[in-house]
Design a protein around this motif. Structure first.
Motif, PDB file in Angstrom:
ATOM      1  N   LEU A   1       0.801  -1.231   0.000  1.00 63.49           N
ATOM      2  CA  LEU A   1       0.000   0.000   0.000  1.00 63.49           C
ATOM      3  C   LEU A   1       0.828   1.273   0.000  1.00 63.49           C
ATOM      4  CD1 LEU A   1      -2.740  -1.087   2.580  1.00 63.49           C
ATOM      5  CD2 LEU A   1      -2.867  -1.152   0.084  1.00 63.49           C
ATOM      6  N   SER A   2       2.136   1.162   0.101  1.00 63.71           N
ATOM      7  CA  SER A   2       2.978   2.366   0.154  1.00 63.71           C
ATOM      8  C   SER A   2       2.841   3.212  -1.113  1.00 63.71           C
ATOM      9  CB  SER A   2       4.444   1.972   0.370  1.00 63.71           C
ATOM     10  OG  SER A   2       4.909   1.149  -0.693  1.00 63.71           O
ATOM     11  N   ALA A   3       2.526   2.570  -2.243  1.00 58.97           N
ATOM     12  CA  ALA A   3       2.393   3.301  -3.506  1.00 58.97           C
ATOM     13  C   ALA A   3       1.212   4.264  -3.498  1.00 58.97           C
ATOM     14  CB  ALA A   3       2.239   2.314  -4.670  1.00 58.97           C
ATOM     15  N   LEU A   4       0.266   4.069  -2.590  1.00 61.21           N
ATOM     16  CA  LEU A   4      -0.891   4.964  -2.511  1.00 61.21           C
ATOM     17  C   LEU A   4      -0.536   6.307  -1.875  1.00 61.21           C
ATOM     18  CD1 LEU A   4      -3.696   2.477  -1.374  1.00 61.21           C
ATOM     19  CD2 LEU A   4      -3.135   3.238  -3.691  1.00 61.21           C
ATOM     20  N   ASP A   5       0.621   6.369  -1.214  1.00 62.59           N
ATOM     21  CA  ASP A   5       1.114   7.603  -0.592  1.00 62.59           C
ATOM     22  C   ASP A   5       0.129   8.153   0.436  1.00 62.59           C
ATOM     23  OD1 ASP A   5       2.977   9.613  -0.119  1.00 62.59           O
ATOM     24  OD2 ASP A   5       2.097  10.964  -1.604  1.00 62.59           O
ATOM     25  N   GLN A   6      -0.397   7.271   1.269  1.00 58.48           N
ATOM     26  CA  GLN A   6      -1.273   7.671   2.359  1.00 58.48           C
ATOM     27  C   GLN A   6      -0.607   7.296   3.678  1.00 58.48           C
ATOM     28  OE1 GLN A   6      -3.903   9.486   1.527  1.00 58.48           O
ATOM     29  NE2 GLN A   6      -3.526   9.104  -0.662  1.00 58.48           N
TER      30      GLN A   6
END
Length: 225
Positions: free
Chosen positions: A24-29
């Protein structure tokens, strides 16, 4: 600066939490860890989350019990929950997950791309709802004649025009998101959430239109909550 959404990751195994963070790191949340149901409930007392990824099999308070507590609280009952489980006991087990309030039920090992896509939909819906609440709060402030804020010295007509333009931008984004959900045959829960957002936008648009000169409205506009 745009406020990032928070995603709650609940799993008693550190390696699973690490894997979720990598996916989920690619979502930048903002990703928040919880290693137990109790720790998750504590985090939910102070922070707002766009979505919760909740492991079913945990010692002590399991995922089903944790979800039941989340759904009983008024503050957290509407947060989408995605159950993650390494054990599949058939339709009855899956039904128990949905009955506990989950919007989705995913068995491990899962496709990282699918999980990230599902989470991104709920993050986007959360951000749209945040924008809608901000517009409604700004309009309430001006209608109540607070006189504070950067727009207090603007003429009413100019303020209404600016609010209308801001709302139009949110409406356009919500419409694009709804079309995207239709095209991708998304989960029914995500589609229902998007429809709820559109209904709120419609209510706010009607409230703004009622304030325009020459509308003939004799009473105060009712804003969506």
């Amino acid at each position: 600066m745009v406020q990032k959404a928070k995603i709650l990751l609940v799993d008693d195994r550190p390696e699973n939490l690490l894997a979720l963070e990598a996916i989920l790191s690619a979502l930048d949340q903002t990703l928040v860890r919880a290693s137990s149901g109790e720790e998750a409930l504590k985090a939910l007392l102070t922070d707002d989350f766009a979505v919760i990824l909740l492991d079913v099999q945990m010692p002590g308070m399991d995922g089903f019990e944790t979800a039941a507590h989340i759904k009983r609280r008024e503050r957290t009952r509407d947060i989408p929950i995605i159950f993650l489980t390494a054990i599949n006991h058939g339709p009855h087990h899956t039904f128990r997950g949905y009955a506990a309030g989950a919007v989705d039920y995913i068995s491990k090992p899962f496709d990282p791309w699918v999980l990230r896509a599902k989470v991104s939909v709920f993050v986007e819906l959360y951000m749209k709802n945040c924008k809608l609440r901000e517009q409604a709060a700004l309009l309430r402030l001006q209608l109540e004649g607070d006189g504070s804020g950067p727009d207090h010295d603007k003429e009413p007509a100019g303020l209404l025009a600016e609010l209308s333009a801001r709302l139009a931008a949110v409406e356009e984004q919500a419409e694009a998101l709804s079309k995207q959900l239709d095209d991708e045959s998304a989960d029914a829960a995500a589609v229902a959430t998007a429809a709820h957002l559109e209904r709120k936008l419609t209510g706010l648009r009607r409230a703004l239109d009622a304030l325009e000169p020459g509308t003939g409205s004799g009473g105060p506009a009712t804003l969506p909550s």
